[in-house]
Design a protein around this motif. Structure first.
Motif, PDB file in Angstrom:
ATOM      1  N   PRO A  33     -18.192  35.964  30.739  1.00  0.00           N
ATOM      2  CA  PRO A  33     -18.126  36.987  31.788  1.00  0.00           C
ATOM      3  C   PRO A  33     -19.498  37.629  32.034  1.00  0.00           C
ATOM      4  O   PRO A  33     -20.431  37.417  31.263  1.00  0.00           O
ATOM      5  N   ASN A  34     -19.611  38.426  33.070  1.00  0.00           N
ATOM      6  CA  ASN A  34     -20.868  39.120  33.366  1.00  0.00           C
ATOM      7  C   ASN A  34     -21.304  39.963  32.186  1.00  0.00           C
ATOM      8  O   ASN A  34     -20.494  40.633  31.558  1.00  0.00           O
ATOM      9  N   GLY A  35     -22.604  39.906  31.901  1.00  0.00           N
ATOM     10  CA  GLY A  35     -23.138  40.724  30.823  1.00  0.00           C
ATOM     11  C   GLY A  35     -22.836  40.191  29.446  1.00  0.00           C
ATOM     12  O   GLY A  35     -23.033  40.875  28.446  1.00  0.00           O
ATOM     13  N   ALA A  36     -22.367  38.928  29.357  1.00  0.00           N
ATOM     14  CA  ALA A  36     -22.005  38.375  28.056  1.00  0.00           C
ATOM     15  C   ALA A  36     -23.236  38.048  27.217  1.00  0.00           C
ATOM     16  O   ALA A  36     -23.138  37.873  26.010  1.00  0.00           O
ATOM     17  N   GLY A  37     -24.397  37.945  27.868  1.00  0.00           N
ATOM     18  CA  GLY A  37     -25.617  37.647  27.123  1.00  0.00           C
ATOM     19  C   GLY A  37     -26.135  36.245  27.355  1.00  0.00           C
ATOM     20  O   GLY A  37     -27.004  35.767  26.622  1.00  0.00           O
ATOM     21  N   LYS A  38     -25.655  35.588  28.389  1.00  0.00           N
ATOM     22  CA  LYS A  38     -26.057  34.194  28.637  1.00  0.00           C
ATOM     23  C   LYS A  38     -27.534  34.106  28.996  1.00  0.00           C
ATOM     24  O   LYS A  38     -28.287  33.303  28.427  1.00  0.00           O
ATOM     25  N   THR A  39     -27.966  34.929  29.964  1.00  0.00           N
ATOM     26  CA  THR A  39     -29.365  34.892  30.366  1.00  0.00           C
ATOM     27  C   THR A  39     -30.269  35.268  29.197  1.00  0.00           C
ATOM     28  O   THR A  39     -31.364  34.725  29.041  1.00  0.00           O
ATOM     29  N   THR A  40     -29.775  36.179  28.362  1.00  0.00           N
ATOM     30  CA  THR A  40     -30.569  36.568  27.199  1.00  0.00           C
ATOM     31  C   THR A  40     -30.785  35.372  26.270  1.00  0.00           C
ATOM     32  O   THR A  40     -31.873  35.186  25.731  1.00  0.00           O
ATOM     33  N   VAL A  41     -29.745  34.558  26.094  1.00  0.00           N
ATOM     34  CA  VAL A  41     -29.903  33.348  25.273  1.00  0.00           C
ATOM     35  C   VAL A  41     -30.992  32.456  25.880  1.00  0.00           C
ATOM     36  O   VAL A  41     -31.885  31.960  25.182  1.00  0.00           O
ATOM     37  N   PHE A  93     -34.401  30.235  37.196  1.00  0.00           N
ATOM     38  CA  PHE A  93     -34.051  31.641  37.019  1.00  0.00           C
ATOM     39  C   PHE A  93     -32.830  32.017  37.847  1.00  0.00           C
ATOM     40  O   PHE A  93     -32.570  31.439  38.901  1.00  0.00           O
ATOM     41  N   GLN A  94     -32.108  33.013  37.326  1.00  0.00           N
ATOM     42  CA  GLN A  94     -30.894  33.458  38.012  1.00  0.00           C
ATOM     43  C   GLN A  94     -31.229  33.967  39.422  1.00  0.00           C
ATOM     44  O   GLN A  94     -30.574  33.619  40.382  1.00  0.00           O
ATOM     45  N   ASN A  95     -32.284  34.806  39.499  1.00  0.00           N
ATOM     46  CA  ASN A  95     -32.788  35.185  40.819  1.00  0.00           C
ATOM     47  C   ASN A  95     -34.024  34.315  41.052  1.00  0.00           C
ATOM     48  O   ASN A  95     -35.024  34.483  40.396  1.00  0.00           O
TER      49      ASN A  95
HETATM   50  N1  LIG Z   1     -34.612  43.332  28.774  1.00  0.00           N
HETATM   51  C1  LIG Z   1     -33.458  43.952  28.506  1.00  0.00           C
HETATM   52  N2  LIG Z   1     -33.477  45.211  28.049  1.00  0.00           N
HETATM   53  C2  LIG Z   1     -32.333  45.858  27.757  1.00  0.00           C
HETATM   54  N3  LIG Z   1     -31.120  45.321  27.913  1.00  0.00           N
HETATM   55  C3  LIG Z   1     -31.025  44.064  28.381  1.00  0.00           C
HETATM   56  C4  LIG Z   1     -32.204  43.316  28.709  1.00  0.00           C
HETATM   57  N4  LIG Z   1     -31.817  42.099  29.148  1.00  0.00           N
HETATM   58  C5  LIG Z   1     -30.476  42.094  29.103  1.00  0.00           C
HETATM   59  N5  LIG Z   1     -29.997  43.259  28.640  1.00  0.00           N
HETATM   60  C6  LIG Z   1     -28.596  43.596  28.425  1.00  0.00           C
HETATM   61  O1  LIG Z   1     -28.027  42.567  27.664  1.00  0.00           O
HETATM   62  C7  LIG Z   1     -26.698  42.297  28.104  1.00  0.00           C
HETATM   63  C8  LIG Z   1     -26.584  40.835  28.431  1.00  0.00           C
HETATM   64  O2  LIG Z   1     -27.319  40.558  29.604  1.00  0.00           O
HETATM   65  P1  LIG Z   1     -27.460  39.113  30.212  1.00  0.00           P
HETATM   66  O3  LIG Z   1     -28.337  39.228  31.405  1.00  0.00           O
HETATM   67  O4  LIG Z   1     -27.898  38.183  29.162  1.00  0.00           O
HETATM   68  O5  LIG Z   1     -25.999  38.767  30.679  1.00  0.00           O
HETATM   69  P2  LIG Z   1     -25.458  37.491  31.459  1.00  0.00           P
HETATM   70  O6  LIG Z   1     -24.448  36.861  30.597  1.00  0.00           O
HETATM   71  O7  LIG Z   1     -26.586  36.646  31.902  1.00  0.00           O
HETATM   72  O8  LIG Z   1     -24.746  38.168  32.682  1.00  0.00           O
HETATM   73  P3  LIG Z   1     -24.638  37.667  34.193  1.00  0.00           P
HETATM   74  O9  LIG Z   1     -23.494  36.729  34.239  1.00  0.00           O
HETATM   75  O10 LIG Z   1     -24.358  38.914  34.939  1.00  0.00           O
HETATM   76  O11 LIG Z   1     -25.930  37.052  34.548  1.00  0.00           O
HETATM   77  C9  LIG Z   1     -26.444  43.199  29.290  1.00  0.00           C
HETATM   78  O12 LIG Z   1     -25.716  44.309  28.842  1.00  0.00           O
HETATM   79  C10 LIG Z   1     -27.815  43.612  29.730  1.00  0.00           C
HETATM   80  O13 LIG Z   1     -27.792  44.899  30.292  1.00  0.00           O
END
Ligand SMILES: Nc1ncnc2c1ncn2[C@@H]1O[C@H](COP(=O)(O)OP(=O)(O)OP(=O)(O)O)[C@@H](O)[C@H]1O
Ligand SMILES: [Mg+2]
Lengths: 459, 303
Positions: free
Chosen positions: B42-50, B117-119
């Motif tokens: 789901p949104n905000g799950a941390g995928k982009t962070t990985v 990139f996502q954007n």
């Molecule tokens: N640089 C950062 N500083 C602080 N918090 C962050 C940072 N990057 C991501 N987060 C937080 O980490 C969590 C995971 O974000 P992430 O972007 O990885 O989600 P996502 O799975 O890619 O979501 P989406 O589907 O919306 O792209 C979110 O709560 C976001 O606010």
């Protein structure tokens, strides 16, 4: 507001113009209305009340606002869809005609001037216009690498100019080295300073980078002022050796250039030589930049300006890429600085104030960031225009003859006119003279990239 | 089950904290060589962070990211490399990299992990062709003798550049943008920009291509074309793909392996069919929070 101006009609326009006039009154009250003057006999300060100029300015503001609103009220022209490039006529003119023509003119300029005004009449036109402008063209082109291509806002560019100037001065006066040996050394030293500054600074972005480079420029100047033993302090260093032509000096004495070639001494010979030297140096700067734009390093600079994160994702080492841009820009400033010193025969920290940096940056911005021709045109317009404003004698006679304004001195209005011109320019052409970007490589056709798409970089 | 037998990337105990927020929590998974692996959640799950951790844009708070370019992963070799202070090692045919020790540009350049990139992050003010040429940066830098030979117009540099242009043409043809090669990238329609970003990433010669929501904003036809493109990349160029995707139909169609994240924690890992039938996944996507409801949902599914 523009759309509704039509319906509101005359009363609205009148009100707007009145407001403009009142704002002018408010602005003029502290600046223009009162003036203190020392009485000639008693040398007491007297307050002079000047209503006329204030009224004149108010009338001007009123009329100006009327004109602007009237122009806006005309039915809006249908704007052509901003397609790939603006009308190709202008572009083609800029890229294919003005470049070669300008180059031809630059080479012919001294000949024309000397032929027209004679050797002594041409001196001013060679020195204050020709050489002076070319120095700024070169500096503009050098800074264009850093600001225009790599998108790094450098407010302390003059520091490298100073390093170059003092490098030549100290090497020439201290070790008796000739200009031609010192020139590359000065460039390399400036580039070295560029890297020394670049290493800690280039991780900063945008405003921070601008501030730190600004501070660096001031630091160099402060060192030059205070380290008297090294740089002569505020007094500067004079009697710097002049430029030589294969060892021949340009002077009225034995063993000079003039004597060797069997000519009578004339100061114009030296000026001509200096002119062609700085022309050569500027053209080298231009040529190197144009070539680098087509090489991977140049593309990486521009990519960096567009998107630094994407660059990293493509394996580009952004630190070294920024550093090369910084060092190369500094290198050319160093060359220009060393030329400045040899031409002037005198250097002092006075010549390297923030004002210089700002002027060079203005040239780059006014020219259209990244455009070589634009920068050259901007240097001519800014530096040439500023010099021109010195020569407003005719305006003075005109004012005296027709308006009886005996103490009107147009030279005092230089800054004002200059600022006005800049404001107008930024309104009319916010992206500078040349607002399109020419691609570095193409497959079938060279389409100019509209300036709206090109980023300005964030440091 | 290639991700177990022949992994390309081994992620172990990856944790990323932002202050008090745990974006990724003790995540372990493997990316199979030659697989299309989907990372969903789901949104905000941390995928982009990985992704940002894998590609070096974030330095993970904890965890190990081992990538074995060419050749099988050798557990002992990973352990040995971890104990040393190096970030890369050669073990037999395999070149081993510890991504968490490398800066972003070296991950792209040496470990050969490319990303989008996502954007979208194109060089908007440069032409389509220029965008792709920038991706050849390191290759062309070397060919131009760190600029010096290039400045002199050395034939070797010109030949390499011509080769790069040919490859650019190949990829532009693949993504249907050959006739727009000289247009500014910023003027392309959205779907074309996404494809161009993928082609640009491919020109860095990656072994692993990470795509952050490549199908976002595409219409159904473009989405199908994207699937075909991804299959070509995998089958003809032997590049493994790790992708983040929200569109389940895309995920189910093309991926070999799916990893599901929720609140930074892995909740499921397996083939598309396994994951689709995992009640925890369904619950996460339906937004069910507590255990009781979860049991309820589970019951419904099996009913
Ligand atoms: N640089 C950062 N500083 C602080 N918090 C962050 C940072 N990057 C991501 N987060 C937080 O980490 C969590 C995971 O974000 P992430 O972007 O990885 O989600 P996502 O799975 O890619 O979501 P989406 O589907 O919306 O792209 C979110 O709560 C976001 O606010
Ligand atoms: Mg995301």
């Amino acid at each position: 507001m523009d759309a509704s101006a039509d319906s509101k009609g005359g009363a609205y326009v009148f009100k707007e113009a009145m407001i403009a006039a009142l704002i002018t009154l408010a602005l003029c009250t502290p600046i223009i209305m009162f003036r203190t003057e020392a009485d000639q006999n008693t040398s007491k300060l007297e307050l002079i009340f000047r209503l006329t100029p204030v009224l004149v300015f108010m009338a001007l503001a009123f009329a100006g606002r009327l004109v602007v609103l009237a122009l806006r009220m005309r039915p809006a022209r249908v704007k052509a869809v901003p397609s790939v490039a603006p009308p190709s006529g202008i572009r083609a003119f800029f890229t294919y005609v003005i470049g070669p023509l300008g180059l031809l003119f630059l080479f012919a300029y001294p000949v024309i001037v000397v032929w027209w005004l004679g050797p002594s009449g041409a001196l001013k036109w060679m020195d204050s216009y020709g050489i002076q402008i070319l120095i700024y063209v070169m500096l503009g082109w050098g800074l264009n690498i850093v600001v225009g291509l790599a998108g790094l806002l450098d407010l302390g560019y003059v520091a490298f100019y100073a390093v170059g100037a003092y490098a030549y001065t100290l090497l020439a006066t201290g070790f008796g080295l000739s200009f031609w040996i010192c020139l590359p050394i000065a460039g390399v030293l400036a580039a070295l300073w560029g890297m020394i500054l670049g290493f800690p600074v280039l991780r900063l972005r945008g405003d921070y980078l601008a501030i730190v480079t600004l501070a660096f420029g001031e630091i160099i100047r402060t060192i030059l002022i205070n380290w008297t033993a090294f740089s002569g302090g505020t007094a500067g260093i004079s009697s710097i050796p002049k430029i030589t032509f294969f060892g021949l000096v340009f002077a009225d004495r034995e063993n000079s250039f003039d004597e060797y070639f069997g000519m009578d001494y004339s100061p114009i010979h030296g000026k001509l030589f200096l002119y062609y030297v700085i022309l050569g140096l500027a053209l080298i700067t231009n040529l190197v930049t144009l070539r680098l734009r087509r090489l991977p390093i140049g593309r990486a600079w521009e990519a960096l300006r567009e998107d630094e994160i994407a660059c990293r994702s493509l394996g580009i080492n952004t630190t070294t890429t920024k550093l090369t841009a910084f060092a190369l820009g500094a290198f050319f400033a160093g060359l220009a600085g060393s030329f400045f010193a040899v031409r002037q025969g005198f250097v002092s920290p006075e010549s390297f104030t923030f004002n210089e940096s700002a002027t060079i940056l203005a040239i780059v911005v006014l020219g259209g960031m990244g455009s070589q021709i634009g920068v050259a045109l901007a240097a001519v317009a800014l530096i040439g225009g500023f010099e021109m404003l010195r020569e407003l004698g005719w305006l003075k006679t005109f004012m005296v003859d027709y308006f009886g304004m005996t103490n009107f001195d147009p030279a005092q209005y230089r800054g004002l006119l200059f600022g006005l011109a800049m404001v107008v320019m930024m309104v009319v052409r916010p992206r500078g003279f040349v607002s399109t970007r020419s691609p570095s490589i193409f497959l079938t056709r060279r389409t100019a990239v509209s300036g709206d798409l090109v980023k300005e970089g964030h440091g | 089950m290639r991700w177990l037998s022949d992994p390309l990337l081994v992620v172990e105990h990856l944790t990323m904290r932002f202050g008090g927020l745990v974006a990724v929590n003790d995540l372990s998974f493997q990316v199979g060589r030659g697989d299309i692996t989907a990372l969903i959640g789901p949104n905000g799950a941390g995928k982009t962070t990985v992704f940002n951790c894998v590609t070096g844009f974030y330095k993970p708070t904890e965890g190990r990211l081992a990538l074995a370019r060419a050749g099988a992963v050798d557990r002992d070799a990973i352990e040995a490399l971890t104990r040393s202070s190096a970030r890369q090692a050669q073990s037999g045919a395999a070149e081993l990299f510890l991504l968490e020790r490398m800066p972003g540009h070296l991950i792209a350049h040496q470990a050969k992990v490319a990303r989008t990139f996502q954007n979208i992050r194109l060089f908007q003010g440069m032409t389509v062709l220029e965008n792709i040429m920038v991706a050849h940066h390191n290759l062309l830098m070397r060919a131009s003798g760190m600029t010096v030979l290039g400045l002199l117009g050395a034939p070797h540099y010109r030949a390499t550049e011509a080769w790069a242009v040919e490859r650019a043409k190949y990829w532009l043809d693949k993504i249907g943008l050959l006739d727009r090669a000289d247009d500014p990238a910023g003027e392309l329609p959205y779907g074309a920009q996404r494809r161009l970003e993928i082609a640009r990433a491919m020109c860095t010669d990656p072994v692993l291509l990470c795509l952050d929501e490549p199908a976002a904003g595409l219409n159904p036809r473009e989405s199908l074309e994207l699937n075909a493109l991804l299959n070509t990349i995998r089958d003809e160029h032997g590049v493994s793909i790790l992708l983040i995707e929200h569109d389940m139909s895309v995920v189910m169609q093309i991926s070999d392996h799916v990893v599901v994240l929720d609140y930074g924690t892995k909740i499921s890992d397996g083939t598309p069919v396994e994951v689709r039938n995992d009640p925890k996944v369904i619950a996460a996507y339906l937004g069910v929070a507590d255990e009781e409801e979860l049991a309820h949902v589970e019951a419904e599914i099996h009913a």
